[in-house]
Write a protein that holds these residues in place. Structure first.
Motif, PDB file in Angstrom:
ATOM      1  N   VAL A  51      44.736  51.904  42.819  1.00  0.00           N
ATOM      2  CA  VAL A  51      46.187  51.242  42.664  1.00  0.00           C
ATOM      3  C   VAL A  51      45.830  49.838  44.291  1.00  0.00           C
ATOM      4  O   VAL A  51      45.931  48.808  43.834  1.00  0.00           O
ATOM      5  N   ARG A  52      45.143  50.405  45.131  1.00  0.00           N
ATOM      6  CA  ARG A  52      45.438  50.109  46.353  1.00  0.00           C
ATOM      7  C   ARG A  52      44.396  48.748  46.082  1.00  0.00           C
ATOM      8  O   ARG A  52      44.976  47.282  46.794  1.00  0.00           O
ATOM      9  N   GLU A  53      43.794  48.952  45.197  1.00  0.00           N
ATOM     10  CA  GLU A  53      42.541  47.738  45.743  1.00  0.00           C
ATOM     11  C   GLU A  53      42.888  46.954  44.361  1.00  0.00           C
ATOM     12  O   GLU A  53      42.646  45.316  44.176  1.00  0.00           O
ATOM     13  N   ALA A  54      43.784  47.042  43.273  1.00  0.00           N
ATOM     14  CA  ALA A  54      44.506  46.579  42.538  1.00  0.00           C
ATOM     15  C   ALA A  54      45.078  45.551  42.870  1.00  0.00           C
ATOM     16  O   ALA A  54      45.404  44.221  43.184  1.00  0.00           O
ATOM     17  N   THR A  64      38.371  46.559  40.949  1.00  0.00           N
ATOM     18  CA  THR A  64      38.423  47.904  40.484  1.00  0.00           C
ATOM     19  C   THR A  64      38.331  48.905  39.569  1.00  0.00           C
ATOM     20  O   THR A  64      37.149  49.921  39.717  1.00  0.00           O
ATOM     21  N   SER A  65      36.655  47.331  38.740  1.00  0.00           N
ATOM     22  CA  SER A  65      35.833  48.606  37.889  1.00  0.00           C
ATOM     23  C   SER A  65      34.680  49.441  39.008  1.00  0.00           C
ATOM     24  O   SER A  65      34.099  49.582  39.598  1.00  0.00           O
ATOM     25  N   GLN A  66      34.438  48.041  40.177  1.00  0.00           N
ATOM     26  CA  GLN A  66      33.221  48.690  41.323  1.00  0.00           C
ATOM     27  C   GLN A  66      34.004  50.052  42.439  1.00  0.00           C
ATOM     28  O   GLN A  66      33.553  51.281  42.223  1.00  0.00           O
ATOM     29  N   ARG A  67      35.237  49.979  42.184  1.00  0.00           N
ATOM     30  CA  ARG A  67      35.618  51.041  43.601  1.00  0.00           C
ATOM     31  C   ARG A  67      35.642  52.126  42.447  1.00  0.00           C
ATOM     32  O   ARG A  67      36.017  53.157  43.008  1.00  0.00           O
ATOM     33  N   THR A  68      35.869  51.844  41.156  1.00  0.00           N
ATOM     34  CA  THR A  68      35.759  53.026  40.151  1.00  0.00           C
ATOM     35  C   THR A  68      34.727  54.015  40.718  1.00  0.00           C
ATOM     36  O   THR A  68      34.669  55.021  40.644  1.00  0.00           O
ATOM     37  N   GLY A 124      51.771  50.651  41.545  1.00  0.00           N
ATOM     38  CA  GLY A 124      51.570  49.668  42.802  1.00  0.00           C
ATOM     39  C   GLY A 124      52.236  48.206  42.784  1.00  0.00           C
ATOM     40  O   GLY A 124      52.705  48.223  41.226  1.00  0.00           O
ATOM     41  N   LYS A 125      52.482  47.364  43.294  1.00  0.00           N
ATOM     42  CA  LYS A 125      52.613  45.748  43.469  1.00  0.00           C
ATOM     43  C   LYS A 125      51.662  44.689  43.542  1.00  0.00           C
ATOM     44  O   LYS A 125      51.296  45.236  44.845  1.00  0.00           O
ATOM     45  N   SER A 126      51.292  43.887  43.303  1.00  0.00           N
ATOM     46  CA  SER A 126      50.515  42.557  43.802  1.00  0.00           C
ATOM     47  C   SER A 126      50.638  42.465  44.798  1.00  0.00           C
ATOM     48  O   SER A 126      51.893  41.521  45.169  1.00  0.00           O
ATOM     49  N   GLU A 127      49.895  42.010  45.561  1.00  0.00           N
ATOM     50  CA  GLU A 127      49.610  41.214  46.673  1.00  0.00           C
ATOM     51  C   GLU A 127      49.380  39.722  46.899  1.00  0.00           C
ATOM     52  O   GLU A 127      49.476  38.842  48.038  1.00  0.00           O
ATOM     53  N   VAL A 128      49.201  39.372  45.671  1.00  0.00           N
ATOM     54  CA  VAL A 128      47.661  38.496  45.315  1.00  0.00           C
ATOM     55  C   VAL A 128      48.879  36.946  44.272  1.00  0.00           C
ATOM     56  O   VAL A 128      49.993  37.627  43.222  1.00  0.00           O
ATOM     57  N   PHE A 129      49.462  35.948  45.220  1.00  0.00           N
ATOM     58  CA  PHE A 129      49.922  35.229  44.344  1.00  0.00           C
ATOM     59  C   PHE A 129      48.963  33.755  43.507  1.00  0.00           C
ATOM     60  O   PHE A 129      47.949  33.612  44.433  1.00  0.00           O
ATOM     61  N   TRP A 130      49.104  33.745  42.166  1.00  0.00           N
ATOM     62  CA  TRP A 130      48.191  33.186  41.692  1.00  0.00           C
ATOM     63  C   TRP A 130      48.819  32.020  41.013  1.00  0.00           C
ATOM     64  O   TRP A 130      49.353  31.889  40.229  1.00  0.00           O
TER      65      TRP A 130
END
Length: 131
Positions: A51-54, A64-68, A124-130
């Motif tokens: 979740v932190r990676e996301a 997230t796939s790489q972190r998995t 968790g909550k996203s920290e990125v603004f798209w």
């Protein structure tokens, strides 16, 4: 002869044998059950790190796939992973992951062996603004 049968000189030996046998059975049970608690803790950490990676990347995708893959190599756990959403996650939008795996408790070999389903959830909550 009756006084020999009524003597209690060897009674302590029987008590010690029973006590040692009971202690060894308790230790054997603990050795077989303790890894389940370790696996549950690892699974909870696995979910939190995913979740932190996301959150940091702002999406559920290659990061997230790489972190998995990295976490699977570290922990030796290969859980079933389900995300609440895929793709880009806008800032402050919530994302959650659920991990499930089965751990087998084999008491004394295959005797008394049964699987236990472990589940871990993290949000968790996203920290990125798209844009």
């Amino acid at each position: 002869m009756p006084s020999i049968l009524r003597g209690k000189r060897g009674e302590g030996y029987v008590d010690v044998v029973v006590l040692v046998l009971t202690a060894m059975l308790c230790i054997a049970l603990a050795v077989r059950v303790f890894p389940v608690f370790v696996a549950k803790h690892q699974l909870d950490s696995f979910a939190a790190e995913l979740v932190r990676e996301a959150e940091i990347s702002g999406r559920v995708g290659p990061e997230t796939s790489q972190r998995t893959v990295e976490l699977q190599a570290q922990t030796g756990l290969y859980p079933t992973i389900s995300w609440s959403r895929n793709g880009q996650i806008q800032i402050n939008e919530q994302v959650s992951v659920t991990l499930q795996t089965t751990v087998n408790i084999g008491l004394f070999g295959n005797f008394g062996s049964f699987p236990i389903e472990l589940t871990a959830k993290a949000t968790g909550k996203s920290e990125v603004f798209w844009k």
